[in-house]
Enzyme design. Sequence first.
Site, PDB file in Angstrom:
ATOM      1  N   HIS A   1      38.399  37.949  45.476  1.00 16.36           N
ATOM      2  CA  HIS A   1      37.123  38.640  45.224  1.00 16.36           C
ATOM      3  C   HIS A   1      36.791  38.579  43.742  1.00 16.36           C
ATOM      4  O   HIS A   1      37.605  38.124  42.938  1.00 16.36           O
ATOM      5  CB  HIS A   1      37.127  40.071  45.768  1.00 16.36           C
ATOM      6  CG  HIS A   1      38.033  41.022  45.052  1.00 16.36           C
ATOM      7  ND1 HIS A   1      39.418  40.918  45.083  1.00 16.36           N
ATOM      8  CD2 HIS A   1      37.778  42.114  44.274  1.00 16.36           C
ATOM      9  CE1 HIS A   1      39.943  41.897  44.374  1.00 16.36           C
ATOM     10  NE2 HIS A   1      38.982  42.637  43.869  1.00 16.36           N
TER      11      HIS A   1
ATOM     12  N   HIS B   1      36.214  40.655  41.146  1.00 12.83           N
ATOM     13  CA  HIS B   1      36.527  41.593  40.056  1.00 12.83           C
ATOM     14  C   HIS B   1      37.289  40.904  38.921  1.00 12.83           C
ATOM     15  O   HIS B   1      38.104  40.012  39.151  1.00 12.83           O
ATOM     16  CB  HIS B   1      37.328  42.781  40.584  1.00 12.83           C
ATOM     17  CG  HIS B   1      36.479  43.742  41.368  1.00 12.83           C
ATOM     18  ND1 HIS B   1      37.003  44.657  42.252  1.00 12.83           N
ATOM     19  CD2 HIS B   1      35.127  43.915  41.396  1.00 12.83           C
ATOM     20  CE1 HIS B   1      36.006  45.366  42.786  1.00 12.83           C
ATOM     21  NE2 HIS B   1      34.863  44.937  42.284  1.00 12.83           N
TER      22      HIS B   1
ATOM     23  N   ASP C   1      39.758  41.631  36.980  1.00 13.00           N
ATOM     24  CA  ASP C   1      41.221  41.571  36.929  1.00 13.00           C
ATOM     25  C   ASP C   1      41.776  40.550  37.929  1.00 13.00           C
ATOM     26  O   ASP C   1      42.985  40.337  37.995  1.00 13.00           O
ATOM     27  CB  ASP C   1      41.847  42.968  37.152  1.00 13.00           C
ATOM     28  CG  ASP C   1      41.519  43.584  38.489  1.00 13.00           C
ATOM     29  OD1 ASP C   1      40.329  43.541  38.904  1.00 13.00           O
ATOM     30  OD2 ASP C   1      42.432  44.117  39.146  1.00 13.00           O
ATOM     31  N   HIS C   2      40.881  39.904  38.680  1.00 15.27           N
ATOM     32  CA  HIS C   2      41.290  38.861  39.637  1.00 15.27           C
ATOM     33  C   HIS C   2      40.786  37.471  39.243  1.00 15.27           C
ATOM     34  O   HIS C   2      41.320  36.474  39.724  1.00 15.27           O
ATOM     35  CB  HIS C   2      40.812  39.224  41.054  1.00 15.27           C
ATOM     36  CG  HIS C   2      41.410  40.513  41.540  1.00 15.27           C
ATOM     37  ND1 HIS C   2      42.370  40.572  42.521  1.00 15.27           N
ATOM     38  CD2 HIS C   2      41.214  41.794  41.123  1.00 15.27           C
ATOM     39  CE1 HIS C   2      42.739  41.834  42.689  1.00 15.27           C
ATOM     40  NE2 HIS C   2      42.045  42.595  41.853  1.00 15.27           N
TER      41      HIS C   2
ATOM     42  N   HIS D   1      36.127  46.496  50.098  1.00  7.32           N
ATOM     43  CA  HIS D   1      36.336  46.730  48.652  1.00  7.32           C
ATOM     44  C   HIS D   1      35.203  46.047  47.894  1.00  7.32           C
ATOM     45  O   HIS D   1      34.554  46.646  47.036  1.00  7.32           O
ATOM     46  CB  HIS D   1      37.694  46.174  48.262  1.00  7.32           C
ATOM     47  CG  HIS D   1      38.021  46.273  46.809  1.00  7.32           C
ATOM     48  ND1 HIS D   1      38.251  47.472  46.171  1.00  7.32           N
ATOM     49  CD2 HIS D   1      38.163  45.319  45.851  1.00  7.32           C
ATOM     50  CE1 HIS D   1      38.516  47.240  44.888  1.00  7.32           C
ATOM     51  NE2 HIS D   1      38.469  45.945  44.669  1.00  7.32           N
TER      52      HIS D   1
ATOM     53  N   ASP E   1      42.641  43.182  46.958  1.00  9.01           N
ATOM     54  CA  ASP E   1      42.523  44.641  46.861  1.00  9.01           C
ATOM     55  C   ASP E   1      42.067  45.261  48.177  1.00  9.01           C
ATOM     56  O   ASP E   1      41.366  46.278  48.183  1.00  9.01           O
ATOM     57  CB  ASP E   1      41.531  45.030  45.758  1.00  9.01           C
ATOM     58  CG  ASP E   1      42.077  44.782  44.358  1.00  9.01           C
ATOM     59  OD1 ASP E   1      43.262  44.437  44.221  1.00  9.01           O
ATOM     60  OD2 ASP E   1      41.295  44.941  43.399  1.00  9.01           O
TER      61      ASP E   1
ATOM     62  N   HIS F   1      48.103  44.812  43.472  1.00  8.22           N
ATOM     63  CA  HIS F   1      48.437  45.897  42.529  1.00  8.22           C
ATOM     64  C   HIS F   1      49.707  46.628  42.958  1.00  8.22           C
ATOM     65  O   HIS F   1      49.982  46.767  44.147  1.00  8.22           O
ATOM     66  CB  HIS F   1      47.302  46.930  42.457  1.00  8.22           C
ATOM     67  CG  HIS F   1      46.060  46.426  41.788  1.00  8.22           C
ATOM     68  ND1 HIS F   1      45.838  46.544  40.433  1.00  8.22           N
ATOM     69  CD2 HIS F   1      44.977  45.802  42.289  1.00  8.22           C
ATOM     70  CE1 HIS F   1      44.662  46.020  40.120  1.00  8.22           C
ATOM     71  NE2 HIS F   1      44.110  45.553  41.238  1.00  8.22           N
TER      72      HIS F   1
HETATM   73 FE    FE Z   1      42.102  44.643  41.399  1.00  9.47          FE
HETATM   74 ZN    ZN Z   2      39.161  44.691  42.976  1.00  7.31          ZN
END
Ligand code: FE
Ligand code: ZN
Length: 255
Positions: free
Chosen positions: A53, A55, A57-58, A111, A128, A166
Site C-alpha cells: 500500500h 503509505h 513507511d512502506h 487500512h 498493515d 510492524h
Molecule cells: Fe505501516
Molecule cells: Zn500503513
Amino acid sequence: MVQVHPVPAFDDNYLWVAHDGRRAAAVDPGDAAPVQAFLDGHGLVLEAILVTHHHGDHVGGVRALADRWGCEVFGPAAESIPGRTRAVAGGDRLAVPGLGLALEVIDVPGHTAGHVAYAADGLVFCGDTLFACGCGRLFEGTAAQMQASLARLAALPPATRVYCAHEYTLANERFALAVEPGNARLAERHARDRAAREAGRPTLPTTIGEELATNPFLRWDSPEVAASAAAHAGRALAGPVEVFAAVREWKNAFR
Ligand code: FE
Ligand code: ZN
C-alpha cells in the site's frame, strides 16, 4: 529454498526480504539504506520489490532501490505507488524473476482503499492489514471492507506464516487480553512474546492458526469477544461486521 528475513526500520517497521541465497525480493521497503545493507551483507541481487500500500513507511525506499537495481516494482493498481512497474490486483498471479516464489495477490482494502497482500505457498505478506494479535487502522476503508479482507486472510491454511509490517504485538496483546481475558492460549502467547521481545527477537512471523486462536479482530465468532464488545459498546451487536467494528473502535481509544 526461499527464506524470509526481517530488516528493522524506523521505530517498529519490518522490511521483509525474501531470498534464496542469491536473488531477493524486498517487501514494503520504507527505507532503502537498511535493505541495501542487508543485500550487500548477504551478497544478494534484488530482483523485485513488492508493495502492499502507498503509505510512506512502506514505499519511502522504493525509488532508490529500483534505480539502483532496475528491478520490477509490483504494487496495487488502485493506489499511486512511486516507481511501480507492474500494477497488480486481487487474483493476479506473479513470479519474482529468478526466485522460486510464485505469488498470488489478494485484495485487502480497509487500512487503505487499494491495499493488497501477497500470498505464496505457506506464507503471506500482509502489510498493515493483519497484525500479530491486531489489525490496521481504518484510514480509507469501512469496517465491512476490513472485516471481509481479514476473513480472506483467515481462510489461508492455518500453518501459513504471516509477515506483518510492524512489531505491534505486545500492545496488541494487552488489548486482546482486555477483550478476551478468558482466552488461555492468548495469555500463553503474551508470555511467550514478552520473552521474545526481552531477548530482542521479533515476535513475527505469526501464523494464521495462531491468529485465529488469539486475535480479537478475527474472533468475531467467539461468544466472549462478542459479549465483551457489546458490553463495551453499550449496545447489542449482530453479526461479524458489527462485532469487528466495535472491537476496532474500542482499540482506537484503548491505552
Ligand atoms: Fe505501516
Ligand atoms: Zn500503513
